[in-house]
Design an enzyme around this catalytic site. Structure first.
Site, PDB file in Angstrom:
ATOM      1  N   ARG B 238     -45.501 -66.315   2.209  1.00 44.04           N
ATOM      2  CA  ARG B 238     -45.292 -67.691   1.751  1.00 44.04           C
ATOM      3  C   ARG B 238     -43.793 -67.950   1.657  1.00 44.04           C
ATOM      4  O   ARG B 238     -43.056 -67.151   1.097  1.00 44.04           O
ATOM      5  CB  ARG B 238     -46.014 -67.961   0.434  1.00 44.04           C
ATOM      6  CG  ARG B 238     -45.457 -67.314  -0.801  1.00 44.04           C
ATOM      7  CD  ARG B 238     -46.061 -67.926  -2.061  1.00 44.04           C
ATOM      8  NE  ARG B 238     -46.260 -66.949  -3.121  1.00 44.04           N
ATOM      9  CZ  ARG B 238     -45.317 -66.529  -3.963  1.00 44.04           C
ATOM     10  NH1 ARG B 238     -44.082 -66.979  -3.859  1.00 44.04           N
ATOM     11  NH2 ARG B 238     -45.601 -65.642  -4.897  1.00 44.04           N
ATOM     12  N   HIS B 242     -44.457 -69.527  -5.744  1.00 45.59           N
ATOM     13  CA  HIS B 242     -45.878 -69.550  -6.062  1.00 45.59           C
ATOM     14  C   HIS B 242     -46.287 -70.970  -6.411  1.00 45.59           C
ATOM     15  O   HIS B 242     -47.343 -71.442  -6.015  1.00 45.59           O
ATOM     16  CB  HIS B 242     -46.170 -68.611  -7.230  1.00 45.59           C
ATOM     17  CG  HIS B 242     -47.553 -68.768  -7.784  1.00 45.59           C
ATOM     18  ND1 HIS B 242     -48.674 -68.496  -7.038  1.00 45.59           N
ATOM     19  CD2 HIS B 242     -47.987 -69.203  -8.998  1.00 45.59           C
ATOM     20  CE1 HIS B 242     -49.752 -68.748  -7.778  1.00 45.59           C
ATOM     21  NE2 HIS B 242     -49.364 -69.186  -8.962  1.00 45.59           N
ATOM     22  N   TYR B 250     -38.207 -62.647  -8.444  1.00 48.09           N
ATOM     23  CA  TYR B 250     -38.860 -61.356  -8.179  1.00 48.09           C
ATOM     24  C   TYR B 250     -38.679 -60.868  -6.744  1.00 48.09           C
ATOM     25  O   TYR B 250     -38.959 -59.726  -6.450  1.00 48.09           O
ATOM     26  CB  TYR B 250     -40.361 -61.463  -8.496  1.00 48.09           C
ATOM     27  CG  TYR B 250     -41.016 -62.715  -7.937  1.00 48.09           C
ATOM     28  CD1 TYR B 250     -41.463 -62.767  -6.627  1.00 48.09           C
ATOM     29  CD2 TYR B 250     -41.155 -63.853  -8.727  1.00 48.09           C
ATOM     30  CE1 TYR B 250     -42.037 -63.914  -6.113  1.00 48.09           C
ATOM     31  CE2 TYR B 250     -41.725 -65.013  -8.228  1.00 48.09           C
ATOM     32  CZ  TYR B 250     -42.164 -65.042  -6.911  1.00 48.09           C
ATOM     33  OH  TYR B 250     -42.723 -66.180  -6.415  1.00 48.09           O
TER      34      TYR B 250
END
Lengths: 322, 317
Positions: B238, B242, B250
């Site tokens: 992706r 998110h 991260y």
């Protein structure tokens, strides 16, 4: 005379006969006929494709039933014991209850979830619980429970005919109670409260396994000169409280009896609604009798846990003493 | 040599991306919330797979992008209506997001809210198809994060046991919110788990729309023939967070840049140009899609919002 368990079996058989889209699925429901024999002989009559022995996987059972329902079937799932429903909780509360609303009715979920519930059979935690409140608290589900064979026979068929998901609680310690079943016509709709016996001094409200207790309580009270009106709720969501309000206004005293813990149990909601609707008719606070707010106790102690004749009579004394 | 299917797949990816870009503009404008999980980077999986199924096959999609539902053919103004709380939405404005989008006439059975909730529902829909004797299949999309849900075991076991027509399509994009695949999986690949359920497990380059299409075509043929489910793992990535606003602390920038070089739309565009398509032809496709998106967005924006009393609609039949 037919037992309550057999009456459910007959109700299932009739629904299976009348509608080829009705399926029964769950753990051990086929060859064994269910651990309580409620689905006994259905598989030999209707075949393995309609009476489906599933793997031990409650989330899978419910999810598979949802998928079947989305494509036109009417599955009846058996959860073997009340406490076994928790692994399926997500499927019931997040999928089954919500998909109709999510899709604004484009998707229909005619699934019945049969749950043998309550204690009194010498079993243990996870096998004796009364967890109806979890489901009554979830919008999008219909929740009902039967207390006698005639209701068991008809309510099962009415639940299967519902286009909404119905959580059908079966009072397992009453599976062996016998009574007449009228196979001609139902006496009430699925979501109607029944006045089991009329009385003038106090209204005793119950449902499921404790209705029989309530009838026994009323008989003792009659000997003491107290006239108790016994009501069987039958429908836990939606509630049918109009007849309850009418009764409370007539008698002025109300006791609610159920096996589930009184803490945040259905009795709390009912007491609150009665207080809101009938405040000036009440001679005493609405009192509740139910399970304690503890995990279900060991079988050898359950007689102290289950609300019985004595605890209910004690509450009635308190209502009159007020 | 020109290939009509390849052009169709290109248009499908351009549509999914263009639809999302417009949605992101709506989010920036404050017209809908940032509770959206962008699918940028994963278009090849949705488009390649959905081109391998029929209109009457069933789709259970997940939270990442709307590529699957778009590729299945859901009207685009309906999707915008769901996000914008407008009467054009699939729920006529009550949806406000992905979870609520179902379109049964194209077999789109919805998304389960809790990830992994759709696994047993997919098996159930497949069992319904099998019981009716139809040759419909079910395609169930999920991420490598949801693959760790216990429901996968329950559903995959019966699907294989009963030879149900399911295509389990795992979009492994490497990140389950902030936890890497390596930190959350005992197996090197999700597809490795297929053998535990006695079904084929296939790994495919999820950035290559043609490769995805080919493996799904094979899995669909197997399912239609009554031979049971297939687990396909598409390795993808992706490109966005998110959710919109995810600080993405991260993961390393280098990792993202490396994957962006494999942008499925860019790669496929190159393939088309090397096989007889002109830049003008591809530009025409992009312009047609842009026009379609503009019309859908305008139609949704022009529609009224539902009044408060409609909140009580649809709870029960």
């Amino acid at each position: 005379m037919i037992t309550l368990g057999k009456a459910i079996n007959m109700g299932l058989r009739r629904a299976l006969t009348e509608d080829p889209k009705v399926l029964v699925m769950g753990e051990d429901v086929g060859k064994l006929g269910g651990v309580f024999r409620v689905t006994e002989n259905l598989q030999s009559e209707f075949g393995e494709d309609r009476i489906i022995d599933t793997p031990l996987a409650e989330s899978g059972i419910l999810g598979t039933a949802i998928g079947l329902a989305l494509r036109g079937y009417r599955p009846v799932c058996e959860i073997q014991f009340d406490g076994f429903v928790y692994p399926a909780f997500d499927q019931i509360t997040s999928q089954l209850a919500k998909m109709h609303a999510r899709s604004l009715g484009t998707l229909k979920l005619p699934v019945v979830v049969r749950i043998p519930y309550g204690g009194g059979i010498g079993a243990v935690e996870h096998h004796s619980e009364s967890n109806e409140t979890y489901f009554a608290h979830t919008a999008g589900l219909r929740v009902v429970t039967c207390s006698n064979p005639n209701d068991a026979y008809w309510m099962m068929q009415q639940a299967i005919q519902s286009d909404d998901p119905v959580i059908f609680f079966e009072p397992k310690r009453r599976y062996w109670d016998k009574a007449e079943v009228n196979e001609e016509a139902p006496s009430l709709g699925l979501h109607e409260t029944r006045t089991v016996q009329e009385g003038s001094d106090l209204t005793l409200i119950s449902y499921g396994p404790t209705v029989r207790t309530a009838i026994e309580v009323a008989a003792v009270c009659a000997k003491e000169g107290r006239s108790v009106e016994v009501m069987d709720l039958r429908t836990l969501s939606p509630l049918d409280l109009a007849p309850v309000f009418e009764s409370a206004q007539k008698t002025g005293r109300v006791v609610i009896l159920h096996e589930a813990p009184t803490f945040l149990g259905l009795g709390a909601e009912i007491a609150s609604q009665i207080t809101e609707e009938c405040f000036y008719s009440l001679d005493a606070p609405v009192l509740r009798v139910g399970g304690f707010n503890v995990p279900y106790p060991p079988a050898r102690l359950e007689e102290h846990y289950l609300p019985d004749l004595d605890r209910t009579l004690d509450a009635i004394d308190r209502a009159f003493a007020f | 040599m020109k290939n009509d299917l390849w052009a169709t797949l290109y248009r499908g990816m351009v549509r999914a991306n263009a639809w999302e870009q417009q949605l992101l503009r709506f989010i920036e404008q404050g017209l809908t919330s940032g509770f959206y999980h962008a699918g940028r980077g994963q278009e090849a999986v949705a488009v390649g797979a959905c081109a391998a199924v029929r209109d009457d096959d069933y789709l259970l999609y997940d939270h990442r992008g709307l590529g699957q539902a778009i590729a299945k053919g859901i009207p685009l103004d309906r999707l915008y209506g769901d996000f914008l709380t407008r009467e054009t939405g699939t729920t006529r404005g009550l949806g406000a997001g992905i979870v609520h989008i179902a379109w049964p006439e194209l077999g789109i059975l919805g998304q389960s809210g809790t990830l992994g909730g759709a696994f047993p529902i997919a098996s159930g829909a497949a069992l319904a198809a099998q019981m009716r004797g139809s040759d419909q299949v079910v395609i169930c999309f999920f991420g490598e994060g949801a693959a760790n849900r216990g429901t996968f075991l329950e559903a995959a076991n019966v699907a294989s046991l009963w030879k149900l027509p399911v295509i389990w399509l795992c979009e492994n994009n490497g990140w389950s919110v902030s936890v890497s695949f390596e930190a959350s999986s005992a197996t090197a690949n999700i597809a490795d788990r297929a053998s535990a359920y006695n079904m084929p497990g296939v790994i495919v380059d999820g950035m290559d729309v043609v490769a995805v299409h080919e493996v799904v075509v094979a899995a669909v043929a197997r399912a239609r023939a009554g031979e049971g489910p297939t687990l396909i793992e598409a390795k993808t990535y992706r490109f966005r967070g998110h959710y919109e606003g995810d600080p993405q602390t991260y993961r390393e920038d280098e990792e993202l840049e490396m994957w962006k070089k494999k942008d499925p739309i860019v790669l496929h565009e190159k393939r088309l140009l090397e096989n007889g398509y002109s830049e003008a032809e591809l530009g025409a496709i992009r312009n047609e899609v842009a026009e379609e998106i503009a019309v859908a967005a305008d139609r949704a924006l022009a529609a009224p919002k539902p009044p408060m009393e409609r909140v009580f609609e649809g709870v029960l039949a």
